[in-house]
Write a protein that holds these residues in place. Structure first.
Motif, PDB file in Angstrom:
ATOM      1  N   THR A  40      -7.888  31.283  14.799  1.00 22.17           N
ATOM      2  CA  THR A  40      -9.257  30.952  15.210  1.00 22.17           C
ATOM      3  C   THR A  40      -9.274  30.784  16.728  1.00 22.17           C
ATOM      4  O   THR A  40      -8.460  30.046  17.279  1.00 22.17           O
ATOM      5  CB  THR A  40      -9.733  29.656  14.525  1.00 22.17           C
ATOM      6  N   ARG A  41     -10.208  31.456  17.390  1.00 23.88           N
ATOM      7  CA  ARG A  41     -10.234  31.457  18.852  1.00 23.88           C
ATOM      8  C   ARG A  41     -11.566  30.915  19.381  1.00 23.88           C
ATOM      9  O   ARG A  41     -12.580  30.924  18.674  1.00 23.88           O
ATOM     10  CB  ARG A  41     -10.040  32.878  19.390  1.00 23.88           C
ATOM     11  N   VAL A  42     -11.523  30.464  20.632  1.00 26.48           N
ATOM     12  CA  VAL A  42     -12.759  30.187  21.346  1.00 26.48           C
ATOM     13  C   VAL A  42     -13.437  31.533  21.589  1.00 26.48           C
ATOM     14  O   VAL A  42     -12.797  32.490  22.054  1.00 26.48           O
ATOM     15  CB  VAL A  42     -12.468  29.481  22.686  1.00 26.48           C
ATOM     16  N   LEU A  43     -14.712  31.641  21.269  1.00 20.82           N
ATOM     17  CA  LEU A  43     -15.419  32.912  21.370  1.00 20.82           C
ATOM     18  C   LEU A  43     -16.172  32.986  22.695  1.00 20.82           C
ATOM     19  O   LEU A  43     -17.159  32.268  22.892  1.00 20.82           O
ATOM     20  CB  LEU A  43     -16.394  33.071  20.207  1.00 20.82           C
ATOM     21  N   PRO A  44     -15.700  33.795  23.635  1.00 18.35           N
ATOM     22  CA  PRO A  44     -16.410  33.933  24.912  1.00 18.35           C
ATOM     23  C   PRO A  44     -17.848  34.408  24.688  1.00 18.35           C
ATOM     24  O   PRO A  44     -18.073  35.450  24.069  1.00 18.35           O
ATOM     25  CB  PRO A  44     -15.581  34.985  25.668  1.00 18.35           C
ATOM     26  N   ARG A  45     -18.784  33.598  25.156  1.00 17.67           N
ATOM     27  CA  ARG A  45     -20.218  33.884  25.012  1.00 17.67           C
ATOM     28  C   ARG A  45     -20.612  34.118  23.554  1.00 17.67           C
ATOM     29  O   ARG A  45     -21.558  34.853  23.238  1.00 17.67           O
ATOM     30  CB  ARG A  45     -20.626  35.087  25.880  1.00 17.67           C
ATOM     31  N   GLY A  46     -19.846  33.513  22.640  1.00 17.86           N
ATOM     32  CA  GLY A  46     -20.179  33.620  21.225  1.00 17.86           C
ATOM     33  C   GLY A  46     -19.892  34.966  20.605  1.00 17.86           C
ATOM     34  O   GLY A  46     -20.303  35.241  19.477  1.00 17.86           O
ATOM     35  N   ASN A  47     -19.154  35.824  21.289  1.00 17.16           N
ATOM     36  CA  ASN A  47     -18.862  37.166  20.788  1.00 17.16           C
ATOM     37  C   ASN A  47     -17.682  37.096  19.817  1.00 17.16           C
ATOM     38  O   ASN A  47     -16.534  36.934  20.231  1.00 17.16           O
ATOM     39  CB  ASN A  47     -18.551  38.101  21.957  1.00 17.16           C
ATOM     40  N   TRP A  48     -17.950  37.227  18.540  1.00 17.18           N
ATOM     41  CA  TRP A  48     -16.889  37.077  17.535  1.00 17.18           C
ATOM     42  C   TRP A  48     -15.904  38.245  17.548  1.00 17.18           C
ATOM     43  O   TRP A  48     -14.830  38.177  16.945  1.00 17.18           O
ATOM     44  CB  TRP A  48     -17.498  36.929  16.141  1.00 17.18           C
ATOM     45  N   GLN A  49     -16.262  39.322  18.249  1.00 15.12           N
ATOM     46  CA  GLN A  49     -15.351  40.476  18.341  1.00 15.12           C
ATOM     47  C   GLN A  49     -14.423  40.385  19.551  1.00 15.12           C
ATOM     48  O   GLN A  49     -13.501  41.179  19.674  1.00 15.12           O
ATOM     49  CB  GLN A  49     -16.172  41.769  18.419  1.00 15.12           C
TER      50      GLN A  49
END
Length: 529
Positions: free
Chosen positions: A181-190
């Protein structure tokens, strides 16, 4: 019996299929045309099975046999696959008759069909597993349809197969490496460039003890929840226990125990119970014992009018809170009063009475509901079969939640359907009949004595003068009514599966059953005081 063999063939590269198929779903039907006749008789099957098949499931249970479809095993495409169908009823064929067998598939390469006047009870079992005498008996019974033994044989065989060797399915899972599980830059799950997040509680809460450098697991979370330094779990648990016995928690609502909910009415008591619960080793029986033997719990539910204006919600715990029984307990209480309740613990779901056609809108697949016809009918409501979106009607009428989401607090309504359920639901009619029979067989001989005995058993108190007068008048009216309708007592005795030893046209049983239906419908019967 009919036997269908799917045979490997060199023309099909040693497979039972043409082409490159690895499995198929075979649906078999059969019919018989008598010699010299044009009419065709469709044949039915009461059981079928195969030596190789893919397991199919319905509602979490493995489908027994292949009567409604045979999905061949993908692991046995180059071995002979055999299926056997038992006819219901067996037929006696004559010379010149034509047997027509239909298969709803065109993928089979080579097959062979055969018939036999006899078939083993377990087609693919070791022949030495049963004696020749046992085989002879089962063969005879299963091939002679014009006997009651054949009907009983089918019923017992079905019940035996439903036992599934004493096994019951359960949901299981297999451990695998957890996903990152990662921090999503700008909420981009990809976007997978973010920092990997490790499993930990929020930083503002006390952190769990770590052992080594391994990632925290659910076991670590469980230990953290019940750690001595964490008072919240114990406080939440005892607050819910309190609600079960007083109708409301020391802090409301019980599913939002914190700064956003109401503060506890007795914070010192809540803390003391929480510490006691924790130090007792999370002993639920110990805490329940403390609560139900307390002076607070033993208080009368009589309303304290002098406190009503100042404390309408009884936050001071000055009296006991009357409250209706939960849906499951409403039914349990009626069965217990009648002496029918089955206290057995554990086991598969029970199937209480339910209106016919209630599942008519259920699909994928269509299904019928069959009520239990033995002592399982009287199991506690806790074990009632639960069909998602089609909640058992009696439980739905008394506000049981659908279980599609957590419901820490149940809605309590008061509707006409509830009174109609208590009067007309087969469970309550049957309970009233059995209750009436017990009263008629009791040492009480007069109407007054029986009415008092009914109140003592159902309510734990003596009947009041006004209640006695009202019910005696109702009893007399029922006797008069049944004299003009002598078939009604017999109809009442047919409700439910509980046996009756009384005359099916007993006027007294019919009249007292009506009285007991009234008693079971009393508000006091379904209310905790």
């Amino acid at each position: 019996a009919l036997r269908l063999e799917l045979l490997p063939h060199e023309k099909h590269d040693g497979s039972i299929f043409r082409g490159k198929r690895t499995t198929a779903n075979l649906q078999v039907s059969a019919s018989l045309r008598r010699a010299g006749e044009t009419n065709v008789t469709k044949l039915a099957f009461y059981h079928a099975d195969a030596n190789h098949k893919e397991t199919r499931y319905a509602n979490g249970y493995e489908v027994i046999g292949i009567t409604d479809g045979w999905k061949t095993s993908s692991a046995h495409t180059k071995q002979k696959n055999t299926g056997v169908w038992l006819l219901d009823p067996p037929i006696k064929a004559s010379e010149g008759d034509t047997l027509v067998l239909s298969l709803k598939t065109n993928e089979i390469g080579c097959l062979r069909v055969s018939v036999s006047p006899i078939a083993r009870e377990n087609f693919f079992a070791n022949p030495d597993a049963t004696s020749k005498a046992e085989d002879a008996r089962s063969w005879f019974i299963s091939t002679v349809p014009d006997t009651n033994a054949f009907t009983e044989y089918k019923k017992l065989r079905h019940e035996f197969l439903e036992c599934r060797d004493g096994k019951s399915p359960t949901v299981v899972t297999v451990a695998w490496k957890p996903e990152s599980t990662r921090v999503l830059p700008r909420g981009n799950w990809q976007d997978e460039s973010g920092e990997i997040v490790q499993p930990l509680p929020p930083h503002f809460l006390p952190q769990p003890r770590r052992e080594g450098t391994n990632s925290m697991t659910r076991l670590d979370l469980a230990k953290w929840l019940v750690a001595p330094e964490n008072p919240l779990t114990a406080r939440t648990a005892v607050n819910r226990f309190w609600k079960q016995f007083f109708g409301a928690g020391l802090a409301n609502p019980v599913d939002d125990l914190g700064l956003q909910g109401e503060p506890p009415s007795h914070p010192e008591l809540l803390d003391w119970l929480a510490v006691e619960f924790l130090e007792s080793g999370w002993n639920v029986k110990h805490i329940v014992g403390l609560i139900v033997t307390s002076s607070t719990y033993k208080q009368s539910s009589q309303l304290r009018r002098e406190l009503l204006e100042h404390d309408p919600d009884n936050k001071s715990l000055a009296w006991q809170n009357p409250r209706r029984l939960d849906a499951e307990f409403v039914r349990d209480n009626a069965l217990a009063i009648a002496g029918l309740l089955n206290p057995e613990i554990g086991g598969p779901s029970a199937h209480p009475y339910q209106p016919g056609g209630y599942y008519v809108n259920l699909q994928f697949p269509d299904r019928d509901y069959v009520a239990d016809k033995d002592e399982r009918q009287y199991r506690r409501g806790l074990y009632a079969h639960w069909q998602r979106t089609f909640l058992q009607p009696m439980l739905a009428n008394f506000d049981a939640p659908s279980r599609e989401e957590c419901a820490a607090i149940r809605t309590v309504s008061n509707t006409p359907q509830q009174a109609l359920t208590l009067l007309n639901d087969p469970t309550f009619v049957e309970a009233a009949r059995v209750f009436a029979e017990k009263l008629l067989r009791s040492p009480a001989k007069s109407d007054e004595e029986r009415l008092n005995a009914a109140f003592q058993r159902a309510l734990g108190r003596t009947i009041k003068k006004a209640e006695r007068a009202s019910l005696k008048k109702f009893l007399a009216a029922q006797r008069e009514h049944l004299r003009s309708d002598k078939e009604e007592p017999a109809k009442i005795q047919k409700v439910g599966i509980a046996p009756s030893e009384m005359d099916s046209h007993s006027l007294e049983l019919g009249a007292w059953t009506s009285v007991c239906r009234v008693v079971l419908n009393l508000h006091e019967v379904i209310t905790i005081y």
